[in-house]
Write a protein that holds these residues in place. Structure first.
Motif, PDB file in Angstrom:
ATOM      1  N   VAL A 287       0.840  -1.201   0.000  1.00 11.94           N
ATOM      2  CA  VAL A 287       0.000   0.000   0.000  1.00 11.94           C
ATOM      3  C   VAL A 287       0.881   1.260   0.000  1.00 11.94           C
ATOM      4  N   ILE A 300      -7.515  -0.678  -5.562  1.00 18.15           N
ATOM      5  CA  ILE A 300      -7.192  -2.019  -5.079  1.00 18.15           C
ATOM      6  C   ILE A 300      -8.436  -2.899  -5.122  1.00 18.15           C
ATOM      7  N   ILE A 331      -5.614   1.175   4.294  1.00 12.27           N
ATOM      8  CA  ILE A 331      -5.472   1.567   2.878  1.00 12.27           C
ATOM      9  C   ILE A 331      -5.948   3.002   2.698  1.00 12.27           C
ATOM     10  N   CYS A 338      -7.981   6.334  -2.527  1.00 16.52           N
ATOM     11  CA  CYS A 338      -7.933   4.988  -3.114  1.00 16.52           C
ATOM     12  C   CYS A 338      -9.339   4.411  -3.240  1.00 16.52           C
TER      13      CYS A 338
END
Length: 485
Positions: A287, A300, A331, A338
């Motif tokens: 990450v 992701i 994350i 993200c």
């Protein structure tokens, strides 16, 4: 809600035949059709490369073919039924072209070899995912009038030395395979049986392929594996052989975060994606590498399969709901913008209404950007098929799936709306499906973006201001080329 980056069944490309430029010395025609995940489509490119050296050129006309190959998938029953129908069709053509040979490649090979070859006599050749280099010998066997079969799974084969022929390519995005097989024995999954033990490909051969693609003008590369996070190179051999490696091998080993960094540094102007990640193997090192390099996409794909700890245990997923939520929180903390997408299986054996509610509540907590949702379908040979009764009635599975899909659609729309007013970099992949006046591409977060064509072209990185959205698509106005071109 489909996105072609995944190890997901992309319905729009199932069964596409592939073509290459004709070779001067080619004497025979190959027709090859692929089903299933991106890995299978990538494997077909390896097969085409091997056979083009054997004097085969590809054709999109089944009626012209001397050799017909179908690269098969056994992840769901529906995939197998589709392939059966295709084999019937090929056999109808064969009646008019008796010299035409038919072969089955890929994941259905091992399980159905005797059935297809001996009992039903509808194919001439059966070739498993690790035996493609044996194709020249197998074709010779078939030419001599014998059936040919090689479904031996290998511990070494990674096809690292074969430069795949890019088929049906838009010239902009490409897949590069980094691992084969899988060691995670999820009880619902057939992959460890059809594709064998997990092994990683030499990082130098991966870098070479990436550099070669960049030289050819490709702008986005997806590193592909059944489980990319457990990539581990220490000189070859199986993932699980690592504990027996020498001190030197251990000290110089390359893991997935190292590989990702090497690839990002080698081609700073090329966008890098990867798929699929496994929550139990993903480290925060990975990450952090994603956060560090602007050319690695902030996206992701993190399959969860269920929100219920009891079901996760039955599935032999080696993560709990709490660990998964913690990973997603980390994350989002390390990469604030993200996007995260899911795979979800509903109706796994013994799933109760309470388990189903756990899944819905997990979704509400995360609000995934998109997802791939399936009702459980029992696969022969898996632990679940051997040890568990498929006891959730079909109508219950269907209702639960409908609820999951509806909730995901709501969340996708919510996430799309968060992009309104932002300026994002979009890589132009081709014309929009809905209008020839618009381009279609993706931003770093893997959202599909459409915008007026103006004077931009395929392969351009364009800054686009997002003005509107639907649950699956962002709509915007181009502001100019980004500094990435």
């Amino acid at each position: 809600m489909h996105n072609k980056m995944e190890k997901i069944i992309d319905e729009s490309v199932q069964g596409t035949a592939i073509t290459l430029a004709k070779k001067e010395n080619s004497t025979r025609k190959l027709y090859i059709e692929s089903y299933g995940c991106a890995m299978n489509f990538s494997d077909s490119e390896i097969v085409a490369s091997i056979l083009s050296n054997e004097g085969f050129s590809t054709t999109q006309e089944l009626e012209d073919a001397d050799l017909v190959l179908v690269n098969t998938c056994s992840i769901r029953e529906k995939a197998e039924l589709t392939i059966r129908k295709r084999l019937e069709k090929f056999n109808a053509v064969k009646r008019h072209r008796p010299h035409m040979k038919v072969g089955v490649l890929g994941c259905m090979a091992e399980r159905l070899k005797t059935k297809l070859l001996e009992e039903e006599k509808i194919v001439d050749m059966v070739v498993g995912p690790d035996a493609y280099k044996d194709l020249p010998n197998l074709i010779q066997e078939v030419d001599d009038g014998r059936n040919a079969v090689n479904v031996i799974l290998s511990k070494e084969e990674t096809y690292g030395d074969i430069s795949p022929v890019r088929l049906n390519s838009n010239g902009v995005t490409a897949f590069v395979s980094i691992t084969r097989g899988c060691d995670n024995m999820c009880t619902f999954c057939v992959v460890p049986f059809t594709r064998g033990r997990e092994r990683s490909r030499d990082p130098q051969s991966i870098l070479q392929e990436v550099n070669d693609l960049a030289d050819k003008g490709f702008k986005e590369i997806t590193l592909l594996g059944q489980n990319v996070d457990s990539y581990l190179w220490y000189g070859g051999g199986l993932k699980k052989g690592f504990e027996k490696a020498s001190e030197m091998q251990k000290a110089t080993a390359v893991d997935f975060s190292n590989l990702l960094e090497m690839v990002a540094l080698a081609q700073p102007k090329v966008r890098i994606r990867f798929s699929t990640s496994n929550p139990q193997d993903m480290t925060l090192d990975v990450v952090r590498v994603v956060a560090k390099y602007p050319n690695i996409c902030n996206y992701i794909h993190l399959p969860v399969q269920s929100g219920s700890n009891r079901i996760l245990k039955e599935m032999n997923r080696l993560h709990t709901r709490e660990e998964y939520l913690e990973l997603v929180r980390n994350i989002k903390e390390i990469i604030p913008d993200c996007t995260v997408s899911q795979d979800m299986i509903t109706g796994f054996p013994t799933e109760t209404e309470e388990d189903h509610q756990d899944t819905l509540s997990l979704m509400k907590e995360i609000k995934y950007d998109y997802g791939y949702m399936y009702a459980y379908s029992e696969r022969p040979g898996t632990a679940a098929a051997r040890n568990m009764k498929d006891d959730v009635p079909q109508e219950v599975k269907n209702r639960r799936l409908t609820e999951i899909i509806a909730l995901q659609r709501e969340h996708s729309h919510f996430r799309s709306k968060q992009q309104l007013g932002k300026t994002v970099e979009v890589l132009v992949e081709g014309s929009s499906k809905k209008s020839d006046l618009d381009w279609m591409g993706r931003n770093s977060q893997s959202f599909v973006v459409v915008f007026p064509k103006e004077n931009y072209k395929i392969g351009d990185f364009v800054n686009v201001e997002i003005t509107d959205c639907t649950s699956g698509t962002l709509i915007g106005q181009p502001l100019g080329l980004s500094n990435n071109n």
